[in-house]
Design a protein around this motif. Structure first.
Motif, PDB file in Angstrom:
ATOM      1  N   MET A  90      -6.007   3.093   4.126  1.00  0.00           N
ATOM      2  CA  MET A  90      -5.572   3.474   2.807  1.00  0.00           C
ATOM      3  C   MET A  90      -4.554   4.573   2.609  1.00  0.00           C
ATOM      4  O   MET A  90      -3.579   4.442   2.151  1.00  0.00           O
ATOM      5  CB  MET A  90      -6.733   3.850   2.073  1.00  0.00           C
ATOM      6  CG  MET A  90      -6.769   4.447   0.408  1.00  0.00           C
ATOM      7  SD  MET A  90      -8.149   5.214  -0.118  1.00  0.00           S
ATOM      8  CE  MET A  90      -7.868   6.810   0.754  1.00  0.00           C
ATOM      9  N   ASP A  93      -1.246   3.362   3.760  1.00  0.00           N
ATOM     10  CA  ASP A  93      -0.724   2.463   2.717  1.00  0.00           C
ATOM     11  C   ASP A  93       0.094   3.203   1.832  1.00  0.00           C
ATOM     12  O   ASP A  93       1.040   3.107   1.256  1.00  0.00           O
ATOM     13  CB  ASP A  93      -1.672   1.334   1.923  1.00  0.00           C
ATOM     14  CG  ASP A  93      -1.139   0.210   1.269  1.00  0.00           C
ATOM     15  OD1 ASP A  93      -0.267  -0.182   1.902  1.00  0.00           O
ATOM     16  OD2 ASP A  93      -1.625   0.365   0.003  1.00  0.00           O
ATOM     17  N   ASP A  94      -0.742   4.467   1.412  1.00  0.00           N
ATOM     18  CA  ASP A  94      -0.095   5.492   0.421  1.00  0.00           C
ATOM     19  C   ASP A  94       1.400   6.143   1.036  1.00  0.00           C
ATOM     20  O   ASP A  94       2.176   5.851   0.313  1.00  0.00           O
ATOM     21  CB  ASP A  94      -1.119   6.632   0.056  1.00  0.00           C
ATOM     22  CG  ASP A  94      -0.650   7.690  -0.933  1.00  0.00           C
ATOM     23  OD1 ASP A  94      -0.507   7.285  -1.906  1.00  0.00           O
ATOM     24  OD2 ASP A  94      -0.414   8.610  -0.377  1.00  0.00           O
ATOM     25  N   GLY A  98       3.093   1.249  -0.008  1.00  0.00           N
ATOM     26  CA  GLY A  98       2.598  -0.112  -0.148  1.00  0.00           C
ATOM     27  C   GLY A  98       3.258  -1.013   0.808  1.00  0.00           C
ATOM     28  O   GLY A  98       3.506  -2.122   0.451  1.00  0.00           O
ATOM     29  N   LEU A 144     -12.038  -1.642   1.306  1.00  0.00           N
ATOM     30  CA  LEU A 144     -10.597  -1.438   0.576  1.00  0.00           C
ATOM     31  C   LEU A 144     -10.363  -1.836  -0.732  1.00  0.00           C
ATOM     32  O   LEU A 144      -9.291  -1.773  -1.148  1.00  0.00           O
ATOM     33  CB  LEU A 144      -9.709  -2.059   1.621  1.00  0.00           C
ATOM     34  CG  LEU A 144      -9.505  -1.579   3.047  1.00  0.00           C
ATOM     35  CD1 LEU A 144      -8.461  -2.265   3.957  1.00  0.00           C
ATOM     36  CD2 LEU A 144      -8.751   0.061   2.986  1.00  0.00           C
ATOM     37  N   ASP A 147     -13.309   0.423  -4.295  1.00  0.00           N
ATOM     38  CA  ASP A 147     -12.628   1.886  -4.374  1.00  0.00           C
ATOM     39  C   ASP A 147     -13.037   2.872  -5.461  1.00  0.00           C
ATOM     40  O   ASP A 147     -12.744   3.709  -5.685  1.00  0.00           O
ATOM     41  CB  ASP A 147     -11.345   1.843  -4.103  1.00  0.00           C
ATOM     42  CG  ASP A 147     -10.484   1.205  -5.201  1.00  0.00           C
ATOM     43  OD1 ASP A 147     -10.893   1.157  -6.273  1.00  0.00           O
ATOM     44  OD2 ASP A 147      -9.264   0.518  -4.862  1.00  0.00           O
ATOM     45  N   CYS A 175      -6.016   1.698  -2.282  1.00  0.00           N
ATOM     46  CA  CYS A 175      -4.546   1.118  -1.724  1.00  0.00           C
ATOM     47  C   CYS A 175      -3.449   1.068  -2.647  1.00  0.00           C
ATOM     48  O   CYS A 175      -3.957   0.908  -4.022  1.00  0.00           O
ATOM     49  CB  CYS A 175      -4.711  -0.309  -1.119  1.00  0.00           C
ATOM     50  SG  CYS A 175      -5.709  -0.391   0.432  1.00  0.00           S
ATOM     51  N   GLN A 177      -1.107  -1.089  -2.547  1.00  0.00           N
ATOM     52  CA  GLN A 177      -1.112  -2.579  -2.756  1.00  0.00           C
ATOM     53  C   GLN A 177      -2.497  -3.041  -3.453  1.00  0.00           C
ATOM     54  O   GLN A 177      -3.591  -2.883  -2.822  1.00  0.00           O
ATOM     55  CB  GLN A 177      -1.067  -3.268  -1.580  1.00  0.00           C
ATOM     56  CG  GLN A 177       0.529  -3.046  -1.008  1.00  0.00           C
ATOM     57  CD  GLN A 177       0.524  -3.603   0.394  1.00  0.00           C
ATOM     58  OE1 GLN A 177       1.159  -4.749   0.641  1.00  0.00           O
ATOM     59  NE2 GLN A 177       0.272  -2.658   1.417  1.00  0.00           N
ATOM     60  N   ARG A 180      -5.998  -4.893  -2.458  1.00  0.00           N
ATOM     61  CA  ARG A 180      -6.185  -4.081  -1.220  1.00  0.00           C
ATOM     62  C   ARG A 180      -4.702  -4.544  -0.420  1.00  0.00           C
ATOM     63  O   ARG A 180      -3.902  -5.769  -0.781  1.00  0.00           O
ATOM     64  CB  ARG A 180      -7.283  -4.222  -0.263  1.00  0.00           C
ATOM     65  CG  ARG A 180      -7.447  -5.828  -0.050  1.00  0.00           C
ATOM     66  CD  ARG A 180      -8.536  -5.849   1.343  1.00  0.00           C
ATOM     67  NE  ARG A 180      -8.598  -7.446   1.490  1.00  0.00           N
ATOM     68  CZ  ARG A 180      -7.981  -8.215   1.917  1.00  0.00           C
ATOM     69  NH1 ARG A 180      -7.121  -8.257   2.333  1.00  0.00           N
ATOM     70  NH2 ARG A 180      -8.678  -9.567   1.949  1.00  0.00           N
ATOM     71  N   LEU A 181      -4.408  -3.788   0.828  1.00  0.00           N
ATOM     72  CA  LEU A 181      -3.424  -4.368   1.501  1.00  0.00           C
ATOM     73  C   LEU A 181      -3.741  -5.509   2.511  1.00  0.00           C
ATOM     74  O   LEU A 181      -4.762  -6.073   2.322  1.00  0.00           O
ATOM     75  CB  LEU A 181      -3.060  -3.182   2.560  1.00  0.00           C
ATOM     76  CG  LEU A 181      -4.299  -2.615   3.407  1.00  0.00           C
ATOM     77  CD1 LEU A 181      -4.513  -3.603   4.454  1.00  0.00           C
ATOM     78  CD2 LEU A 181      -3.963  -1.328   4.072  1.00  0.00           C
TER      79      LEU A 181
END
Length: 312
Positions: A90, A93-94, A98, A144, A147, A175, A177, A180-181
């Motif tokens: 997470m 991804d931040d 993304g 993920l 959240d 995430c 995205q 989730r990613l």
């Protein structure tokens, strides 16, 4: 069918010496994505040499690039736990805005497979690896995706999350995205393919390992055709269109593993045959001298710059 070209950059270089430059060069060359292996160490000749952590490397790569997708090929349960991994993913991804894909697989034997085991502990059997992988992917998906402030509570056979006093394992804010990613699930067996069909946004294969030493390119293509057919059946059983999944071939492990990087024409021939099977992404290793991934750097870069214009 459009084909994407990506690379794998093994985490063997100090960041300030040439590590940063490789990831930035991958973006300059126009690769769709750059991945790295998620191991504590790997096989000869890398076993006793420099090898850096995947998540810190990808975090650094995220700050050094702007457009390049980044990810692991692949992460496994060998030394990862879903709760701590989800928090790192997470955050990654931040940091990347993304751009992260999680390549994930069941893992293998040797190298770092027993790094966290007691000295008297037996390695996991293939069945236990498959069992752990199934629970690992399911829980990671929940961590993920769910959240919210209530978090995730789970008591499984191999993993748990959010103990009685913890109130659930939280991953706020989630995430970048959504939901989730993406997961790129590496699998060739029936249980792994079911996981890819259920949780994957992509499917990854390296080919048939039984053909690595003595197989032919033709036998390899036939084996890959069979894997894609099995993936299609797994998706149909899950009520999903197999076209929804990207099909990723990580090269370097098929009988003709060296030939695709000999010239642009050789790569176009190799990639075209695999595109026709249904693959949507081909991944080539960044050249490393004196290893199984040795290749001419100029030819490698020429492939990155020119090959797709002949294929798409």
């Amino acid at each position: 069918m459009s084909l994407r070209l990506s690379t794998v950059i093994l985490p063997v270089d100090r960041w300030q010496e040439c590590g940063r430059a490789k990831w930035q060069r991958a973006e300059e060359l126009g690769f769709h994505a750059a991945y790295t292996y998620d191991h504590l160490s790997w096989r000869v000749p890398f076993r006793d040499g420099p090898w850096f952590g995947a998540v810190p490397t990808l975090t650094a790569a995220a700050t050094a690039t702007e457009r390049l997708r980044l990810g692991t090929l692949v992460t496994s349960p060998n030394f990862r736990h879903p709760v701590t991994l989800a928090k790192e993913l997470m955050s990654l991804d931040d940091v990347s805005g993304g751009r992260i894909t999680l390549g994930i697989g069941a893992g293998g034997t040797g190298f770092d497979a027993t790094a966290l085991a007691r000295s008297d502990q037996e390695p996991w059997t293939p069945r236990e690896r498959a069992d752990r992988f199934g629970e690992f992917v399911m829980l990671l998906d929940r961590l993920l995706t769910e959240d919210g402030k209530d978090g995730v509570s789970y008591d499984g056979t191999f993993y748990s999350a959010g103990g009685a006093s913890a109130g659930g394992a939280q991953n706020i804010p989630g995430c970048v995205q959504r939901p989730r990613l993406p997961f790129a699930v590496a699998a060739t067996g029936p249980r792994g393919l079911k996981l890819a069909a259920r949780y994957g946004q992509a499917w990854v294969t390296t080919g048939d390992p039984k053909l690595y030493e003595n197989g032919t390119p033709q036998e390899s293509v036939q084996a890959l055709r069979g894997q894609i057919e099995k993936l299609g059946k797994a998706c149909a059983d899950a009520g999903r269109d197999v076209a929804e999944l990207d099909k990723v071939l990580l090269t370097g492990f098929t009988p003709d593993r060296a030939r695709p990087l000999e010239s642009v024409d050789a790569f176009v021939d190799f990639a075209g045959r695999h595109r026709d099977l249904g693959f949507t992404e081909i991944v080539i290793h960044w050249p490393i001298p004196d290893s199984g991934f040795a290749a001419d750097q100029d030819v490698f870069e020429k492939i990155a710059a020119e090959a797709l214009t002949q294929l798409n």
